[in-house]
Write a protein that holds these residues in place. Structure first.
Motif, PDB file in Angstrom:
ATOM      1  N   VAL A 176       0.850  -1.187   0.000  1.00 56.58           N
ATOM      2  CA  VAL A 176       0.000   0.000   0.000  1.00 56.58           C
ATOM      3  C   VAL A 176       0.884   1.236   0.000  1.00 56.58           C
ATOM      4  N   ASP A 177       0.678   2.108  -0.975  1.00 51.76           N
ATOM      5  CA  ASP A 177       1.418   3.366  -1.043  1.00 51.76           C
ATOM      6  C   ASP A 177       0.748   4.363  -0.095  1.00 51.76           C
ATOM      7  N   GLN A 178       1.465   4.810   0.921  1.00 52.90           N
ATOM      8  CA  GLN A 178       0.883   5.676   1.945  1.00 52.90           C
ATOM      9  C   GLN A 178       1.373   7.118   1.852  1.00 52.90           C
ATOM     10  N   HIS A 179       1.730   7.555   0.643  1.00 50.00           N
ATOM     11  CA  HIS A 179       2.207   8.936   0.525  1.00 50.00           C
ATOM     12  C   HIS A 179       1.085   9.943   0.774  1.00 50.00           C
ATOM     13  N   LEU A 180      -0.171   9.498   0.733  1.00 49.21           N
ATOM     14  CA  LEU A 180      -1.294  10.378   1.052  1.00 49.21           C
ATOM     15  C   LEU A 180      -1.691  10.302   2.515  1.00 49.21           C
ATOM     16  N   GLY A 181      -0.938   9.592   3.304  1.00 42.63           N
ATOM     17  CA  GLY A 181      -1.234   9.507   4.727  1.00 42.63           C
ATOM     18  C   GLY A 181      -2.100   8.323   5.068  1.00 42.63           C
ATOM     19  N   ASN A 182      -2.702   8.368   6.225  1.00 39.62           N
ATOM     20  CA  ASN A 182      -3.547   7.279   6.712  1.00 39.62           C
ATOM     21  C   ASN A 182      -4.904   7.357   6.026  1.00 39.62           C
ATOM     22  N   LEU A 183      -5.187   6.401   5.147  1.00 41.53           N
ATOM     23  CA  LEU A 183      -6.430   6.421   4.372  1.00 41.53           C
ATOM     24  C   LEU A 183      -7.497   5.497   4.942  1.00 41.53           C
ATOM     25  N   GLU A 184      -7.186   4.779   6.003  1.00 38.12           N
ATOM     26  CA  GLU A 184      -8.188   3.878   6.567  1.00 38.12           C
ATOM     27  C   GLU A 184      -9.373   4.679   7.107  1.00 38.12           C
TER      28      GLU A 184
END
Length: 605
Positions: free
Chosen positions: A344-352
């Motif tokens: 999972v690419d998390q460059h946008l932050g926590n998306l959960e």
């Protein structure tokens, strides 16, 4: 990322200034109503009231709201506009729901689209969204008049009429038209049945035919504006403002956010206008704005700028010592296994748990604002925030004066001011004064009563439920996160907020539900009682405090007088709020979000 919160803050500040003038114009009675409205207003006016009569009228009005709401919900199966056949909720759920909407909390132990008919939404929820929201504003107006030295503070029912008819209805009507233009439903129909592309994905009937999808609809364009404008927050749908029909577009998300901000911000300035001390209110406004910006920035930094550690690889197993009482065997050591990272690419932050239609920082911004303004509407899953980001909603509810709700936020700030001025007076050896009137023992007792109700209503029930099966059976996660779920529920109840860490099993549902949540009944009862005490004691005690101050003769201004319109006073107030807030709630913050962040799994370690 930072553009959205900056635009929202700048727009809210700009709108709050003219709205404060209009609010003062209404509450001072300087308007000339149309003849038909004047007739109704005259029928409501039973004459000027002193503070005791005003308070009794306020409480009696809320008792009437409770009785009315209980009857409407209890009779739901017999009422029209119920083609989906919604039954009666359990008595404890009705008890909790009626108190919740009556106290402007709107914490829901049910899902509106699953448990309420359109009749209940229209005749129970919507009237409470208007009326309970006006109560705090009326109380603030009465306190201002008392601080001006008036013995007669107006008439509660006239003030209620002014707020609802001349403030809430016009603004809600304009907002409703904007929502309609953006595609929000407005209908008496209860549901649409539509065919789905993947036949059979909704199940099949007894004859083997594919079931259609049922889309619940209703009068949302009338519901949502006052839900937000009145900082109510109770959702038409269980998903609240994350639902595509309750919040269709990015534009409605911005409008939704602004609606819950403008009245609490405007009432701080209205306070100064009605007292004739606008510079004093600007200082108070600035203190609140600094705290609000800090909470929004904290939430964005720790959630939008940080990924979810649960998705991050732990390449090797390792020990994790748990500190404990000194013993010969030493501290207990947990063996933490290696964890494979997810692709999972998390460059946008926590998306959960995020609604991504509105932008990466929209959820964190909304989460901080909805709790500081005691609204409680949500456009993301608060339970899914990174632990340190979740501190922002917690702190907003614990302080309960970062603008806060309509009127009550300013009332809570008044309590902090009185305490801060008293402590400062004792430190410099001068009699403490506010608005030129001496703060004595009686005022301090009332201020402490109003202040301590809030932490007692949070920490007491939280400790009880965390130590018993009432809490342990309800949490979805053990340990620090489970404690946070319990504390958040009571924090939201005591702050008249209504937001929740979902995952807590508190729903009983319909009265004939064969398998309700096992601890739903104690949660319903405890939550209802907390909302009652935490709503009315912090209103009644400041009313008595303001009445006592207003009766005193003003002292002349001297060189030693503590001015309340300077940056020095602002720093004094900010320090008082921070110190008292930390003394009251820092231990529970350490046991909850901070402990979860530090580990071992999935955060920290």
């Amino acid at each position: 990322m930072w553009l959205l919160p900056l635009v929202i803050l700048a727009t809210a500040v700009a709108l709050s200034i003219p709205l404060s003038r209009y609010a003062a114009f209404i509450m001072e009675g300087d308007y000339a109503p149309p003849r038909v409205l004047r007739w109704f207003e005259q029928r409501l006016d039973s004459g000027p009231q002193d503070w005791k009569g005003y308070t009794v009228s306020l409480l009696v009005f809320n008792v009437a709201l409770f009785v009315y709401g209980f009857v409407v919900l209890a009779l739901q199966p017999l009422m029209p506009l119920n083609p989906l056949g919604r039954g009666m909720l359990s008595p404890t759920t009705i008890f909790h729901s009626v108190i919740s909407f009556m106290t402007n909390t709107d914490l829901q132990h049910y899902a509106g689209d699953q448990h309420l008919s359109n009749f209940s939404q229209i005749f129970f929820v919507i009237p409470n969204l208007f009326l309970s929201a006006a109560v705090g504003l009326c109380a603030l107006a009465a306190i201002i008049r008392l601080l001006r030295g008036q013995t007669l503070v107006g008439n509660f029912f006239v003030d209620m009429w002014r707020v609802v008819v001349y403030a809430f209805v016009p603004i809600a009507l304009i907002a409703g038209l904007l929502y309609l233009q953006q595609g929000m439903p407005m209908t008496y129909r209860s549901a649409h049945e539509v065919s789905v592309l993947d036949a059979g994905s909704m199940g099949t009937s007894g004859q083997g035919q594919a079931k259609p999808q049922t889309i619940v609809v209703g009068p949302l364009a009338a519901f949502v504006p006052i839900k937000m404008l009145g900082t109510n927050g109770g959702g038409f749908y269980g998903m609240n403002s994350a639902h595509p029909l309750e919040n269709p577009t990015a534009l409605t998300n911005i409008l939704t956010t602004l609606l819950m901000m403008i009245f609490p911000m405007a009432l701080v300035l209205m306070y100064g206008r009605m007292l004739g001390r606008p510079r004093h209110s600007v200082v108070l406004y600035a203190v609140m704005l600094v705290m609000l910006i800090s909470l929004i920035g904290w939430s964005i930094y720790w959630d939008t700028l940080h990924g979810n550690p649960a998705l991050t690889a732990r390449p090797a197993a390792g020990p994790f010592p748990i500190p404990g009482p000194a013993a010969a065997a030493g501290p207990r050591v947990l063996s933490i296994p290696a964890v494979a990272g997810l692709p999972v690419d998390q460059h946008l932050g926590n998306l959960e748990g995020k609604e991504l239609r509105f932008g990466t920082s929209a959820a964190a911004t909304f989460a901080a604002i909805t709790t500081t303004f005691t609204c409680g509407a949500v456009n993301c899953e608060l339970d899914s925030l990174n632990p340190l980001a979740a501190l922002s909603p917690f702190v907003g509810m614990w302080l309960n004066c970062v603008y806060g709700g309509k009127g009550v936020g300013m009332i809570n700030l008044l309590v902090f001011m009185v305490i801060g001025i008293f402590v400062t007076g004792q430190m410099v050896g001068r009699s403490p004064e506010y608005l030129g009137r001496k703060v004595g023992a009686r005022e301090m007792k009332l201020a402490m009563l109003a202040l301590l109700v809030h932490p007692i209503m949070i920490l007491g029930p939280s400790g009880l439920f965390a130590a018993t099966s009432w809490g342990t059976q309800a949490v979805s996660n053990p340990g620090a996160h489970g404690l946070s779920q319990i504390v958040f529920q009571f924090s939201s109840s005591s702050a008249n907020n209504g937001a929740a860490f979902n995952g807590l099993s508190v729903t009983y549902g319909f009265n004939d539900n064969p398998s309700p949540a096992p601890t739903a009944v104690p949660w319903d009862i405890a939550g209802g009682l907390v909302m009652l005490f935490a709503r009315y004691l912090p209103i009644v005690a400041p009313m008595a405090l303001a009445a006592g101050l207003g009766r005193k003769k003003p002292s002349p201004v001297t060189m030693g007088t503590l001015r309340d319109d300077t940056p020095t006073f602002g720093f004094l107030l900010l320090g008082t709020i921070m110190i008292i807030g930390a003394l009251l709630f820092l231990p529970i913050a350490v046991l909850g979000p901070l402990a979860e962040h530090l580990g071992p799994i999935p955060f920290g370690g």
